[in-house]
Design a protein around this motif. Structure first.
Motif, PDB file in Angstrom:
ATOM      1  N   TYR A  34      -0.349  12.974   4.719  1.00 57.64           N
ATOM      2  CA  TYR A  34       0.917  12.398   4.381  1.00 57.64           C
ATOM      3  C   TYR A  34       1.444  13.303   3.252  1.00 57.64           C
ATOM      4  O   TYR A  34       0.570  13.774   2.609  1.00 57.64           O
ATOM      5  CB  TYR A  34       1.111  10.867   4.086  1.00 57.64           C
TER       6      TYR A  34
ATOM      7  N   SER B 158       4.128  12.610   0.052  1.00 61.54           N
ATOM      8  CA  SER B 158       5.048  11.758  -0.495  1.00 61.54           C
ATOM      9  C   SER B 158       5.961  12.530  -1.377  1.00 61.54           C
ATOM     10  O   SER B 158       5.684  13.354  -2.166  1.00 61.54           O
ATOM     11  CB  SER B 158       3.982  11.023  -1.780  1.00 61.54           C
TER      12      SER B 158
ATOM     13  N   ALA C 164       3.185   6.207  -4.003  1.00 61.84           N
ATOM     14  CA  ALA C 164       2.254   6.756  -2.787  1.00 61.84           C
ATOM     15  C   ALA C 164       1.320   5.756  -2.609  1.00 61.84           C
ATOM     16  O   ALA C 164       0.561   5.401  -3.888  1.00 61.84           O
ATOM     17  CB  ALA C 164       2.055   8.059  -2.869  1.00 61.84           C
TER      18      ALA C 164
ATOM     19  N   ASN D  21      -1.250   5.034   5.119  1.00 59.81           N
ATOM     20  CA  ASN D  21       0.176   4.495   5.729  1.00 59.81           C
ATOM     21  C   ASN D  21      -0.072   4.512   7.079  1.00 59.81           C
ATOM     22  O   ASN D  21      -0.769   5.103   7.877  1.00 59.81           O
ATOM     23  CB  ASN D  21       1.068   5.905   5.444  1.00 59.81           C
TER      24      ASN D  21
ATOM     25  N   HIS E 254       2.150   0.568   3.926  1.00 62.06           N
ATOM     26  CA  HIS E 254       1.582   1.563   2.899  1.00 62.06           C
ATOM     27  C   HIS E 254       0.342   0.502   2.029  1.00 62.06           C
ATOM     28  O   HIS E 254       0.468  -0.430   1.503  1.00 62.06           O
ATOM     29  CB  HIS E 254       2.536   1.812   2.017  1.00 62.06           C
TER      30      HIS E 254
END
Length: 95
Positions: free
Chosen positions: A43, A45, A50, A54, A9
């Motif tokens: 993505y 979260s 977040a 990623n 991340h």
């Protein structure tokens, strides 16, 4: 032997320097049998902190994933990411 997965991340703070990291990291990962399954896409979260980027990469094993991280090639790439990003990276074993 179960696969090993990198889960990263990342919040990029310096696009230029992080671009140098990415250019070197891809070949280092491939050299160790790694392949990207997800990288920087959309993505959602649901919990926790977040980060906009990623990454999921699969390696032949946890040992191969760790060897890649510790390799001179990846450490050279990583030298460009330090100071250019906030990162969390872990390795997990597949089932």
């Amino acid at each position: 032997m179960p696969a090993g997965y990198w889960i990263a991340h990342v919040a990029v703070t310096d696009e230029e320097a992080y671009g140098r990291y990415a250019a070197l990291a891809g070949p280092a990962i491939a050299k160790h049998g790694g392949e990207f399954l997800a990288r920087g896409g959309r993505y959602v979260s649901l919990e926790g902190q977040a980060r906009a980027r990623n990454v999921l990469a699969r390696f032949p094993s946890v040992e191969a994933a760790e060897a890649c991280y510790r390799s001179p090639e990846y450490q050279e790439a990583l030298s460009h990411a330090r100071g250019a990003s906030e990162r969390d990276l872990l390795i997990i074993e597949g089932v």
